[in-house]
Design an enzyme around this catalytic site. Structure first.
Site, mmCIF file in Angstrom:
data_model
loop_
_atom_site.group_PDB
_atom_site.id
_atom_site.type_symbol
_atom_site.label_atom_id
_atom_site.label_comp_id
_atom_site.label_asym_id
_atom_site.label_seq_id
_atom_site.Cartn_x
_atom_site.Cartn_y
_atom_site.Cartn_z
ATOM 1 N N GLY A 71 0.816 -1.212 0.000
ATOM 2 C CA GLY A 71 0.000 0.000 0.000
ATOM 3 C C GLY A 71 0.850 1.262 0.000
ATOM 4 O O GLY A 71 0.547 2.239 -0.689
ATOM 5 N N THR A 72 1.935 1.235 0.751
ATOM 6 C CA THR A 72 2.786 2.427 0.857
ATOM 7 C C THR A 72 3.335 2.808 -0.518
ATOM 8 O O THR A 72 3.261 3.974 -0.927
ATOM 9 C CB THR A 72 3.953 2.148 1.843
ATOM 10 O OG1 THR A 72 3.380 1.826 3.115
ATOM 11 C CG2 THR A 72 4.868 3.347 1.976
ATOM 12 N N ASN A 151 -8.035 4.106 8.646
ATOM 13 C CA ASN A 151 -7.473 2.952 9.358
ATOM 14 C C ASN A 151 -7.636 3.050 10.873
ATOM 15 O O ASN A 151 -7.602 2.048 11.558
ATOM 16 C CB ASN A 151 -6.000 2.769 9.000
ATOM 17 C CG ASN A 151 -5.219 4.065 9.046
ATOM 18 O OD1 ASN A 151 -5.605 5.047 8.415
ATOM 19 N ND2 ASN A 151 -4.142 4.075 9.782
ATOM 20 N N GLN A 179 -7.602 -0.046 3.466
ATOM 21 C CA GLN A 179 -8.425 -0.620 4.537
ATOM 22 C C GLN A 179 -9.748 -1.204 4.052
ATOM 23 O O GLN A 179 -10.361 -2.004 4.755
ATOM 24 C CB GLN A 179 -8.714 0.442 5.605
ATOM 25 C CG GLN A 179 -7.518 0.757 6.487
ATOM 26 C CD GLN A 179 -7.119 -0.403 7.400
ATOM 27 O OE1 GLN A 179 -7.944 -1.238 7.764
ATOM 28 N NE2 GLN A 179 -5.861 -0.464 7.775
ATOM 29 N N SER A 199 -3.696 -3.305 -0.682
ATOM 30 C CA SER A 199 -2.593 -4.071 -0.082
ATOM 31 C C SER A 199 -3.092 -5.450 0.345
ATOM 32 O O SER A 199 -4.109 -5.563 1.034
ATOM 33 C CB SER A 199 -2.056 -3.297 1.122
ATOM 34 O OG SER A 199 -1.036 -4.032 1.741
ATOM 35 N N CYS A 325 0.325 1.036 12.373
ATOM 36 C CA CYS A 325 1.274 1.173 11.266
ATOM 37 C C CYS A 325 2.291 2.268 11.495
ATOM 38 O O CYS A 325 3.156 2.482 10.674
ATOM 39 C CB CYS A 325 0.530 1.480 9.975
ATOM 40 S SG CYS A 325 -0.934 0.510 9.797
#
Ligand code: PLP
Length: 384
Positions: A71-72, A151, A179, A199, A325
């Site tokens: 995801g990042t 999130n 999410q 993700s 996270c």
């Protein structure tokens, strides 16, 4: 001691079917998808199948999926890639105040490098106001980024409305849907997004693999340069076991969605009701209805959230505070602060995120423990 996992927004266990497939790919499908021989062909087939499975989960076409390391990276590629590609058209960007750090820090990086950023505020339910968004748009705005589901507090954003406005104004619209994808139905056409991040480890797939949906015709500058994989959008030999795992996890999420949804919705409702009823001065954070299924988040007056998590952990219950996270858990959450919450209350956050395999008995077990810990914490608090 019974162990309870109620931190599915941080990550999910990998489905046994996914582990089996990934193992098989490592054993037998280890070819390089760029090779021209039959090992390469086999690897390419695995890659293509996973791309189709991933696309189907979000209503996209296969050629609109770019695999990333999670995801990042998908967020970074969407945001920095758009800014670099369109900077000659304008240098103004818009994001919401409650974005994940993968988005926040990408915007901050651009801000330090000559772009201007408008941060959209949110209301007490952590939702952006569409009218405020309209007012923030300028002639030189090139990108809007608003996450789908938060999130920390689970609130959903009115993406389709935002997408409509963005499209009308000719502005690229990105959403971090890390999410929500795999946990609830997400359709990129309905949501009117141009770019969307997902993700695998949030829906029973492996870590270190994700994807960016890139609507056909979008102009992005790649951040990873090299051999030109992923149509030049993301160079580097593909993480084939991870990609295969993502594909299967996506297919399973799509097929099991109605069952998973109903279970998680009912269980979260039961959990929320019990907490609010049985623990005095407990407040749900985020929107009471427009939230991701399975997500239950709270603040409790006069409780130290860090101590609360430690005591829960000692009792075998895995939960988290605002978010798992971020490594600097001592600062009050930027999300709760943006919602207008006082610092003291924000420090007492508890996030219980349920998954497809949690049961009513587990919630009952939690409720045998949680009220006592909170009462004890409050007693200690009052003595300070
Ligand atoms: N965006 C959101 C909303 C998240 O919750 C997370 C991870 O928790 C990420 C991005 C980062 O995803 P990844 O862990 O795959 O890099």
């Amino acid at each position: 001691m019974q162990q309870l996992y109620m931190d599915h927004s941080a990550t999910t266990p990998v489905a046994p079917e996914v582990i089996a497939l990934m193992t098989e790919v490592m054993k037998y499908g280890w070819g390089n998808p760029s090779s021209q021989h039959f090992y390469g062909n086999e690897a390419r087939q695995i890659l293509n199948r996973a791309r189709k499975q991933t696309a189907e989960l979000i209503g996209a076409n296969d050629n609109e999926i770019t695999f990333t390391s999670g995801g990042t990276e998908a967020d970074n590629l969407a945001i920095i890639g758009t800014a670099l590609a369109l900077q000659s058209r304008g240098r103004h960007l818009i994001m919401s105040a409650i974005e994940h750090h993968a988005v926040l820090h990408a915007f901050h990086y651009l801000e330090k490098n000559g772009f201007e950023v408008t941060v959209l505020p949110v209301d007490a339910f952590a939702q952006v106001n569409v009218e405020q968004l309209k007012q923030a748009i300028r002639k030189d705005t090139i990108l809007i980024s608003v996450m789908h589901a938060n999130n920390e507090v689970g609130s959903l954003q009115p993406l389709a409305e935002i997408g409509e406005i963005a499209r009308g104004a000719g502005i690229v619209f990105h959403s971090d849907a890390v999410q929500s994808v795999g946990r609830m139905p997400v359709n990129v056409r309905d949501l009117k997004v141009d770019l969307l991040s997902l993700s695998a480890h949030k829906f029973y797939g492996p870590k270190g693999i994700g994807a960016l949906y890139v609507r056909k015709g979008m102009n992005l500058t790649p951040l990873m340069l090299g051999g030109g994989q992923e149509k030049g959008m993301r160079s580097g030999t593909e993480n084939l076991p991870g990609i295969a795992g993502l594909g299967l996890a996506a297919q399973m999420a799509r097929e099991e969605m109605p069952v998973r949804l109903e279970r998680m919705q009912q269980l979260a409702e039961y959990l929320i009701l019990r907490i609010v009823k049985e623990i005095p001065r407990s407040y749900i954070t985020g929107h009471p209805r427009q939230r991701i299924p399975g997500h239950a988040s709270f603040v409790f007056g006069s409780v130290d959230g860090t101590a609360l998590l430690t005591f829960l952990d000692e009792k075998g219950i895995a939960a988290s505070g605002a978010a798992a996270c971020s490594h600097d858990s001592f600062q009050a959450s930027h999300v709760l602060k943006a919602m207008g919450m006082k610092e003291e209350l924000a420090h007492s956050a508890l996030r219980l995120s349920l998954g497809k395999d949690n049961t009513r008995e587990e919630v009952d077990h939690l409720m045998e423990i949680l009220p006592g810990i909170i009462e004890q914490q409050r007693l200690l608090w009052s003595l300070q």
